[in-house]
Design a protein around this motif. Structure first.
Motif, PDB file in Angstrom:
ATOM      1  N   GLY A 384       0.807  -1.207   0.000  1.00 20.20           N
ATOM      2  CA  GLY A 384       0.000   0.000   0.000  1.00 20.20           C
ATOM      3  C   GLY A 384       0.846   1.266   0.000  1.00 20.20           C
ATOM      4  O   GLY A 384       0.549   2.225  -0.731  1.00 20.20           O
ATOM      5  N   MET A 385       1.906   1.285   0.803  1.00 22.94           N
ATOM      6  CA  MET A 385       2.770   2.472   0.844  1.00 22.94           C
ATOM      7  C   MET A 385       3.484   2.683  -0.483  1.00 22.94           C
ATOM      8  O   MET A 385       3.599   3.817  -0.965  1.00 22.94           O
ATOM      9  N   HIS A 386       3.946   1.594  -1.090  1.00 20.98           N
ATOM     10  CA  HIS A 386       4.614   1.727  -2.392  1.00 20.98           C
ATOM     11  C   HIS A 386       3.633   2.147  -3.487  1.00 20.98           C
ATOM     12  O   HIS A 386       3.997   2.915  -4.390  1.00 20.98           O
ATOM     13  N   SER A 387       2.390   1.682  -3.403  1.00 17.47           N
ATOM     14  CA  SER A 387       1.371   2.116  -4.369  1.00 17.47           C
ATOM     15  C   SER A 387       1.119   3.610  -4.251  1.00 17.47           C
ATOM     16  O   SER A 387       1.031   4.325  -5.255  1.00 17.47           O
ATOM     17  N   GLN A 388       0.997   4.087  -3.019  1.00 23.04           N
ATOM     18  CA  GLN A 388       0.760   5.512  -2.796  1.00 23.04           C
ATOM     19  C   GLN A 388       1.975   6.343  -3.208  1.00 23.04           C
ATOM     20  O   GLN A 388       1.825   7.457  -3.733  1.00 23.04           O
ATOM     21  N   PHE A 389       3.156   5.810  -2.973  1.00 25.76           N
ATOM     22  CA  PHE A 389       4.392   6.494  -3.365  1.00 25.76           C
ATOM     23  C   PHE A 389       4.427   6.681  -4.880  1.00 25.76           C
ATOM     24  O   PHE A 389       4.671   7.785  -5.381  1.00 25.76           O
ATOM     25  N   TYR A 390       4.152   5.616  -5.605  1.00 28.73           N
ATOM     26  CA  TYR A 390       4.151   5.706  -7.078  1.00 28.73           C
ATOM     27  C   TYR A 390       3.015   6.609  -7.563  1.00 28.73           C
ATOM     28  O   TYR A 390       3.145   7.308  -8.566  1.00 28.73           O
ATOM     29  N   MET A 391       1.899   6.624  -6.836  1.00 25.13           N
ATOM     30  CA  MET A 391       0.740   7.409  -7.239  1.00 25.13           C
ATOM     31  C   MET A 391       1.028   8.919  -7.250  1.00 25.13           C
ATOM     32  O   MET A 391       0.324   9.683  -7.902  1.00 25.13           O
ATOM     33  N   THR A 392       2.055   9.339  -6.504  1.00 23.59           N
ATOM     34  CA  THR A 392       2.401  10.766  -6.504  1.00 23.59           C
ATOM     35  C   THR A 392       2.903  11.216  -7.880  1.00 23.59           C
ATOM     36  O   THR A 392       3.007  12.420  -8.130  1.00 23.59           O
ATOM     37  N   THR A 393       3.224  10.273  -8.769  1.00 21.44           N
ATOM     38  CA  THR A 393       3.592  10.620 -10.151  1.00 21.44           C
ATOM     39  C   THR A 393       2.359  10.923 -10.997  1.00 21.44           C
ATOM     40  O   THR A 393       2.476  11.243 -12.172  1.00 21.44           O
ATOM     41  N   HIS A 394       1.171  10.809 -10.404  1.00 23.97           N
ATOM     42  CA  HIS A 394      -0.121  11.009 -11.079  1.00 23.97           C
ATOM     43  C   HIS A 394      -0.439   9.870 -12.038  1.00 23.97           C
ATOM     44  O   HIS A 394      -1.235  10.016 -12.969  1.00 23.97           O
ATOM     45  N   ASP A 395       0.188   8.733 -11.803  1.00 23.16           N
ATOM     46  CA  ASP A 395      -0.121   7.519 -12.565  1.00 23.16           C
ATOM     47  C   ASP A 395      -0.600   6.478 -11.559  1.00 23.16           C
ATOM     48  O   ASP A 395       0.108   6.178 -10.593  1.00 23.16           O
TER      49      ASP A 395
END
Length: 477
Positions: A384-395
């Protein structure tokens, strides 16, 4: 005074403050409700609570998406497209002077946000009016039907008020005013807890009980509005209701993906409880649901260090400060993981002793069941944390990871249910998250960080994972 000021301005501590009222409400109000209200009234009260919690689903991913794009515009970004080429970016960009806020883009985003939330409020009103037919049988079961219907009307009205207030909290969080928003939410949540407890002690009718619990959404709305307008960049200067289709389309794609992800992750664990309720006795079901309750409370608390930093991560990545973006994420992943591991192990040690002195026949969950649930949820936290981290790229890729891992989780659990009984659920969780969810999320992180994934994880999650493995090995031995 400086220490107090530092605490009040800490995003993590204020996030904890806003979260603590929920478990406290459960602990404090439940025995009072059991003593002062009928079984049908208590059942209806918790059914009302379920509808209140459905706001998370009604938002359908817009909450995090609007926070992210407002953060982009605040950092001076000219585009809401996916941020690419992070790994190959010149490290000198980390020393760039931050750009001035892009007020034109901010104004366009706010116009889309205002019109979107107005539309969503209308949808919520229509859906809840339809649900009135569904809930009618539960309302007619209580003695004071009129008061119960008044309570339901309060639920609808205050749900819409609370939902609309997200316009102001989204704006403040986009500007990285996390501590301010969580402080306001925490204060109003505690006032709600106090007024609900007083109303329950006075044995007020269900309608007034709902009013006492929900009325604080009104001051919450006005305080957030005042805070948004008394800011470095007052919302009132950018406020408009102009709907820009181009801006909406840039927001819609990540929003609906986040919405699907929320449905998948929010629903699967709750669905396991429903499935098990049809195949177990009351004692076993109570033990499993109690374990889920404890785990969910600890998960919420352990999310705070990392999730409170997401607005800052949005700002850093859109400003081109990629190295700092990595470092902030890495450090706060570690804090989130270590909090989760320490709290779950401490509860495993002291929980059984505490339950010896509590009334009733419900025991603390079996140690092996608890250990498996802890491992499964720890894996979910990592992914979950890695998903949210990557999500900051707007993807957004979490809709894929949550749907596939959720399907594996459910099918595996159901397949193993006859053999392993309640243990099939944590086993299914461990299989699903270790086989797909975590590797999938780590893969997208590895594409964007400047260092190797192994080096990143050594500082982020390895030490908490080792502590957890030692604990599990000791439990097996």
């Amino acid at each position: 005074m400086s220490t107090i000021k530092k605490v009040l301005n800490s995003p993590t501590i204020m996030t904890w403050f806003s979260l603590i009222s929920k478990p406290l409400s459960f602990v404090i109000t439940l025995p009072i409700l059991l003593d002062n209200y009928s079984t049908n009234e208590i059942a209806l009260w918790y059914l009302f609570s379920l509808f209140i919690s459905m706001q998370l689903l009604a938002d359908f991913g817009f909450y995090n998406t609007f926070i992210r794009v407002i953060g982009y515009a605040y950092s001076g970004s000219t585009s809401l497209k996916k941020i690419i080429n992070i790994k190959s970016a010149n490290t000198a960009s980390n020393n760039l002077t931050p750009l001035q806020p892009n007020f034109s883009l901010m104004k366009n985003i706010i116009g889309v946000m205002n019109t979107t939330y107005l539309f969503l409020c209308i949808i919520i009103l229509v859906v809840y009016l339809i649900l009135s037919v569904v809930i009618k049988s539960n309302i007619t079961n209580v003695e004071n039907v009129r008061s119960a219907w008044i309570g339901w009307i309060f639920i609808i009205a205050f749900t819409i008020i609370n939902f609309y207030s997200r316009i102001y909290s989204n704006y403040l969080l986009g500007l990285n005013k996390v501590a301010d928003v969580k402080k306001i939410e925490g204060i109003t949540s505690f006032l709600s807890l106090i007024s609900t407890t007083i109303a329950a002690l006075l044995r007020l009718d269900l309608g007034w009980l709902v009013f006492a619990n929900q009325v604080w959404f009104i001051p919450n709305l006005f305080i957030l509005r005042r805070k948004a307008n008394n800011n470095d960049i007052p919302l009132m200067k950018l406020n408009n209701y102009r709907f820009e289709k181009r801006i909406f389309l840039d927001i819609w794609e990540p929003a609906w993906k986040s919405g699907v992800s929320t449905f998948a992750s929010f629903g699967v664990t709750n669905l396991t409880g429903i499935i098990y309720s049809k195949m177990s006795n009351s004692a076993d079901l109570a033990e499993y649901l109690l374990a889920l309750k404890f785990i969910n409370v600890i998960r919420s608390f352990s999310q705070a260090p990392f999730y409170s930093k997401i607005p800052k991560l949005n700002y850093l990545i859109s400003s081109g400060k990629f190295k700092e973006w990595e470092n902030v994420a890495q450090k706060n992943m570690f804090y989130g993981s270590i909090f989760f591991v320490v709290l779950t192990i401490c509860l495993a040690i002291i929980g059984p002793f505490i339950f010896q002195y509590l009334p009733g026949e419900i025991n603390f969950p079996q140690s092996d069941l608890w250990a498996l649930l802890v491992l499964g949820n720890f894996l979910h936290r990592i992914g979950g944390m890695h998903s949210q981290f990557y999500m900051t790229t707007h993807d957004v890729k979490s809709h894929i990871s949550d749907l596939i891992s959720g399907t594996i989780y459910l099918l595996t659990s159901i397949f193993l249910l006859n053999t392993f009984d309640v243990y099939s659920f944590p086993i299914g969780m461990i299989i699903a998250y270790s086989a797909f969810y975590v590797p999938y999320s780590l893969y997208f992180t590895s594409k964007n960080i400047s260092t190797s994934l192994i080096k990143f994880e050594i500082r982020a999650n390895l030490f908490p994972f080792i502590i957890l493995l030692v604990y599990l090995i000791l439990k097996i031995i």
